[in-house]
Design a protein around this motif. Structure first.
Motif, PDB file in Angstrom:
ATOM      1  N   ALA A  53      -0.528  15.830  18.999  1.00  0.00           N
ATOM      2  CA  ALA A  53      -1.899  15.366  19.211  1.00  0.00           C
ATOM      3  C   ALA A  53      -2.004  14.743  20.605  1.00  0.00           C
ATOM      4  O   ALA A  53      -0.994  14.390  21.213  1.00  0.00           O
ATOM      5  CB  ALA A  53      -2.273  14.347  18.149  1.00  0.00           C
ATOM      6  N   PRO A  54      -3.228  14.572  21.120  1.00  0.00           N
ATOM      7  CA  PRO A  54      -3.377  13.945  22.450  1.00  0.00           C
ATOM      8  C   PRO A  54      -2.697  12.576  22.536  1.00  0.00           C
ATOM      9  O   PRO A  54      -2.122  12.238  23.552  1.00  0.00           O
ATOM     10  CB  PRO A  54      -4.883  13.818  22.619  1.00  0.00           C
ATOM     11  CG  PRO A  54      -5.444  14.908  21.768  1.00  0.00           C
ATOM     12  CD  PRO A  54      -4.510  15.014  20.595  1.00  0.00           C
ATOM     13  N   ARG A  78      16.915   0.965  26.542  1.00  0.00           N
ATOM     14  CA  ARG A  78      15.874   1.992  26.636  1.00  0.00           C
ATOM     15  C   ARG A  78      16.261   2.959  27.741  1.00  0.00           C
ATOM     16  O   ARG A  78      16.549   2.539  28.857  1.00  0.00           O
ATOM     17  CB  ARG A  78      14.522   1.382  27.001  1.00  0.00           C
ATOM     18  CG  ARG A  78      13.975   0.484  25.957  1.00  0.00           C
ATOM     19  CD  ARG A  78      12.650  -0.083  26.410  1.00  0.00           C
ATOM     20  NE  ARG A  78      12.175  -1.029  25.416  1.00  0.00           N
ATOM     21  CZ  ARG A  78      11.038  -1.660  25.500  1.00  0.00           C
ATOM     22  NH1 ARG A  78      10.249  -1.479  26.534  1.00  0.00           N
ATOM     23  NH2 ARG A  78      10.666  -2.496  24.561  1.00  0.00           N
ATOM     24  N   ARG A  79      16.248   4.218  27.426  1.00  0.00           N
ATOM     25  CA  ARG A  79      16.535   5.242  28.427  1.00  0.00           C
ATOM     26  C   ARG A  79      15.481   6.329  28.274  1.00  0.00           C
ATOM     27  O   ARG A  79      15.397   6.983  27.239  1.00  0.00           O
ATOM     28  CB  ARG A  79      17.920   5.831  28.195  1.00  0.00           C
ATOM     29  CG  ARG A  79      18.319   6.832  29.239  1.00  0.00           C
ATOM     30  CD  ARG A  79      19.712   7.417  28.941  1.00  0.00           C
ATOM     31  NE  ARG A  79      19.788   8.756  29.456  1.00  0.00           N
ATOM     32  CZ  ARG A  79      19.404   9.859  28.830  1.00  0.00           C
ATOM     33  NH1 ARG A  79      18.926   9.798  27.631  1.00  0.00           N
ATOM     34  NH2 ARG A  79      19.511  11.033  29.394  1.00  0.00           N
ATOM     35  N   VAL A  80      14.666   6.480  29.286  1.00  0.00           N
ATOM     36  CA  VAL A  80      13.590   7.466  29.265  1.00  0.00           C
ATOM     37  C   VAL A  80      13.735   8.359  30.490  1.00  0.00           C
ATOM     38  O   VAL A  80      13.632   7.884  31.617  1.00  0.00           O
ATOM     39  CB  VAL A  80      12.195   6.791  29.269  1.00  0.00           C
ATOM     40  CG1 VAL A  80      11.090   7.843  29.268  1.00  0.00           C
ATOM     41  CG2 VAL A  80      12.047   5.841  28.095  1.00  0.00           C
ATOM     42  N   GLU A  81      14.002   9.655  30.250  1.00  0.00           N
ATOM     43  CA  GLU A  81      14.071  10.601  31.364  1.00  0.00           C
ATOM     44  C   GLU A  81      12.674  10.738  31.959  1.00  0.00           C
ATOM     45  O   GLU A  81      11.695  10.864  31.233  1.00  0.00           O
ATOM     46  CB  GLU A  81      14.546  11.974  30.888  1.00  0.00           C
ATOM     47  CG  GLU A  81      16.011  12.074  30.659  1.00  0.00           C
ATOM     48  CD  GLU A  81      16.441  13.497  30.293  1.00  0.00           C
ATOM     49  OE1 GLU A  81      15.585  14.417  30.246  1.00  0.00           O
ATOM     50  OE2 GLU A  81      17.634  13.677  30.041  1.00  0.00           O
ATOM     51  N   PRO A  82      12.577  10.732  33.289  1.00  0.00           N
ATOM     52  CA  PRO A  82      11.259  10.884  33.911  1.00  0.00           C
ATOM     53  C   PRO A  82      10.704  12.282  33.654  1.00  0.00           C
ATOM     54  O   PRO A  82      11.448  13.238  33.511  1.00  0.00           O
ATOM     55  CB  PRO A  82      11.517  10.641  35.389  1.00  0.00           C
ATOM     56  CG  PRO A  82      12.979  10.805  35.575  1.00  0.00           C
ATOM     57  CD  PRO A  82      13.641  10.564  34.263  1.00  0.00           C
ATOM     58  N   GLY A  83       9.410  12.361  33.602  1.00  0.00           N
ATOM     59  CA  GLY A  83       8.736  13.637  33.399  1.00  0.00           C
ATOM     60  C   GLY A  83       7.605  13.789  34.392  1.00  0.00           C
ATOM     61  O   GLY A  83       7.335  12.910  35.206  1.00  0.00           O
ATOM     62  N   THR A  84       6.940  14.911  34.313  1.00  0.00           N
ATOM     63  CA  THR A  84       5.796  15.179  35.164  1.00  0.00           C
ATOM     64  C   THR A  84       4.577  15.334  34.269  1.00  0.00           C
ATOM     65  O   THR A  84       4.461  16.351  33.580  1.00  0.00           O
ATOM     66  CB  THR A  84       6.015  16.471  35.967  1.00  0.00           C
ATOM     67  OG1 THR A  84       7.249  16.369  36.663  1.00  0.00           O
ATOM     68  CG2 THR A  84       4.889  16.697  36.942  1.00  0.00           C
ATOM     69  N   PRO A  85       3.703  14.313  34.226  1.00  0.00           N
ATOM     70  CA  PRO A  85       2.532  14.427  33.350  1.00  0.00           C
ATOM     71  C   PRO A  85       1.727  15.679  33.675  1.00  0.00           C
ATOM     72  O   PRO A  85       1.472  15.992  34.830  1.00  0.00           O
ATOM     73  CB  PRO A  85       1.716  13.169  33.664  1.00  0.00           C
ATOM     74  CG  PRO A  85       2.692  12.216  34.256  1.00  0.00           C
ATOM     75  CD  PRO A  85       3.720  13.067  34.966  1.00  0.00           C
ATOM     76  N   GLY A  86       1.378  16.411  32.634  1.00  0.00           N
ATOM     77  CA  GLY A  86       0.642  17.660  32.814  1.00  0.00           C
ATOM     78  C   GLY A  86      -0.846  17.476  32.571  1.00  0.00           C
ATOM     79  O   GLY A  86      -1.315  16.394  32.233  1.00  0.00           O
ATOM     80  N   PRO A  87      -1.586  18.545  32.715  1.00  0.00           N
ATOM     81  CA  PRO A  87      -3.039  18.490  32.542  1.00  0.00           C
ATOM     82  C   PRO A  87      -3.458  18.207  31.100  1.00  0.00           C
ATOM     83  O   PRO A  87      -4.582  17.807  30.849  1.00  0.00           O
ATOM     84  CB  PRO A  87      -3.509  19.876  32.996  1.00  0.00           C
ATOM     85  CG  PRO A  87      -2.321  20.753  32.892  1.00  0.00           C
ATOM     86  CD  PRO A  87      -1.126  19.876  33.082  1.00  0.00           C
ATOM     87  N   SER A  88      -2.541  18.395  30.154  1.00  0.00           N
ATOM     88  CA  SER A  88      -2.883  18.161  28.746  1.00  0.00           C
ATOM     89  C   SER A  88      -3.145  16.682  28.476  1.00  0.00           C
ATOM     90  O   SER A  88      -3.897  16.332  27.579  1.00  0.00           O
ATOM     91  CB  SER A  88      -1.764  18.659  27.836  1.00  0.00           C
ATOM     92  OG  SER A  88      -0.613  17.837  27.986  1.00  0.00           O
TER      93      SER A  88
END
Length: 116
Positions: free
Chosen positions: A51-52, A86-96
């Motif tokens: 979901a969004p 806490r370990r969070v791999e970086p991501g690239t936010p998409g248009p979704s």
């Protein structure tokens, strides 16, 4: 009685020992709660319909959250763990614009987020 779509309901997972493991395709509920004295949450959402805004809340004495999400999903982590990081791999936010919110409350257990 109203018929609520599974993406809009809260999925409660309560157990004495053990946690929640979810993998594969399918619709992820908008809210998932894992309540257990000993156990964690192992969720692979890389093939799931998300979901969004999706939230995962995990409450336990011992047990953390291991989460795998698509690269374009934003992940927000909050909560408290006496022993655990806490370990969070970086991501690239998409248009979704999809967001997964993780709330982890435990004595022993952290949060690990990978992308794939």
């Amino acid at each position: 009685m109203t018929n609520t779509p599974s993406s809009q309901r809260t999925d409660w997972n309560i157990s004495l020992l053990g946690g929640l493991k979810r993998r594969g395709p399918g619709r992820m509920p908008a809210d998932t709660v894992v309540l257990t004295p000993v156990g964690g949450a192992d969720l692979d959402l890389s093939d799931a319909e998300i979901a969004p805004v999706t939230s995962v809340t995990k409450i336990s004495i011992a047990g953390g959250v291991r989460l795998r999400v698509p690269a374009d999903v934003t992940v927000e982590v909050e909560g408290f763990s006496l022993i655990g990081g806490r370990r969070v791999e970086p991501g690239t936010p998409g248009p979704s614009g999809r967001v997964v919110r993780v709330r982890n409350y435990s004595v022993f257990g952290g949060v690990s987020v990978t992308r794939g």
